[in-house]
Motif scaffolding. Sequence first.
Motif, mmCIF file in Angstrom:
data_model
loop_
_atom_site.group_PDB
_atom_site.id
_atom_site.type_symbol
_atom_site.label_atom_id
_atom_site.label_comp_id
_atom_site.label_asym_id
_atom_site.label_seq_id
_atom_site.Cartn_x
_atom_site.Cartn_y
_atom_site.Cartn_z
ATOM 1 N N ASP A 1 3.510 -0.835 5.260
ATOM 2 C CA ASP A 1 3.827 -2.316 4.923
ATOM 3 C C ASP A 1 5.214 -2.675 5.155
ATOM 4 O O ASP A 1 5.593 -3.622 4.528
ATOM 5 N N ASP B 1 -5.192 -6.479 7.050
ATOM 6 C CA ASP B 1 -5.844 -5.228 7.511
ATOM 7 C C ASP B 1 -7.243 -5.812 8.404
ATOM 8 O O ASP B 1 -8.151 -4.850 8.751
ATOM 9 N N TYR C 1 -3.868 0.481 -7.446
ATOM 10 C CA TYR C 1 -4.253 1.647 -7.407
ATOM 11 C C TYR C 1 -5.591 1.871 -7.821
ATOM 12 O O TYR C 1 -5.954 1.132 -9.095
ATOM 13 N N PRO D 1 -7.470 -3.999 -4.597
ATOM 14 C CA PRO D 1 -6.344 -4.783 -4.155
ATOM 15 C C PRO D 1 -6.648 -6.423 -4.367
ATOM 16 O O PRO D 1 -6.072 -7.063 -4.725
ATOM 17 N N HIS E 1 1.616 -2.800 -6.423
ATOM 18 C CA HIS E 1 0.874 -1.877 -5.819
ATOM 19 C C HIS E 1 -0.316 -1.694 -6.510
ATOM 20 O O HIS E 1 -0.222 -1.310 -7.911
ATOM 21 N N ARG F 1 0.838 -1.253 0.156
ATOM 22 C CA ARG F 1 -0.162 -0.130 -0.015
ATOM 23 C C ARG F 1 0.944 1.079 -0.179
ATOM 24 O O ARG F 1 0.669 2.106 -0.684
ATOM 25 N N ASP F 2 1.939 1.417 1.071
ATOM 26 C CA ASP F 2 2.801 2.322 0.914
ATOM 27 C C ASP F 2 3.837 1.745 1.712
ATOM 28 O O ASP F 2 3.659 0.941 2.832
#
Length: 330
Positions: free
Chosen positions: A75, A171, A99, A152, A97, A70-71
């Motif tokens: 992560d 998550d 988006y 995702p 990634h 994710r960034d």
Amino acid sequence: MSRSPLTAAGRAAAPSVVAEREGGTMRVMEGASVPGSQAEDRADAGAENRAADRVVPEGLRDWRIVVAVRDYPHDAATIEWALAHTVRGVDTVHLVHAYSPLRLDGCHWQPVARARGARAMAGRRVVAIALQRIAAAYPALGQDGSAVAGTPEDVLEQMSEVADLVVVGDDSLEPATPRPITWRVQDAASCPVVCVPAGYRTEAGSPVTVVVDEQGWDPVLEFGVQVAMRSGAGLQVSRSWSALHEMLPETDEWLADQQRAFDTQLTEWQDRYPAVPISARIELDDAWPGRLRRSSSLLVATSYAAARVRSLPSDPVQQACPIAIVPDGG
């Protein structure tokens, strides 16, 4: 709980992490913590890229590993877990990634084109930053990455069709998440999926635990063995009593007979992978999922058992270990 080791104490465990080929012989390199991760302060800087003269165990399979990003700050633990279980010269790593695309296909209006390009550029930037951080800690480990338009879960589900392992941040531990992305990926993926809690750090000596039922052991056991060989951990095979019978055992002798039969079923695996210490457990209560998540470095189960192993430890001080879900039937 009943437990029985299948190997003698002190048996050499598999060496861990990164390996390189030298004159046809595979040697192990102990990987360093990824810079900027939450574990970096605890990492031994002198251990970075330090060669260890140990041979990678026979039977290690090559993996195509996809790591969802994710960034980088969010992560870092996910990336670190994936790289710590990557063998250089054997495995390949690809960062992904996902988006959100601008859903105006066919529109050539300049403002739309600029917005579409900006989203793609932002995605590529996320991947580039992560790759730079990885290259700084693992300069000889080849890896690349992609920024892919899509949700995702859709992107990772399709990547799982060509990968041997998908690693993603968990998550499900985040508050107010009605149906976590990680659960959806676990349920739909074609290959094993490891979900790593944010900030997770593996404790030395913690085993890889595989949860088995009456049948269908081979895919989860094979995956657990491969992870154990990469991390140098032992393999713990756990079977819940509820998967065997609805009532508790009447006598200790009868339970001991069941334990011996369980050990016998695992003998073939110990003979096949002598470098991996294997032990067997029978869980007698309903609190085993949380207990195993506290005491393991990774908890492995099939899709069928996914709902049971997703339970969290009741003690908030104890962190939950990553979970790996292996598709039913492999």
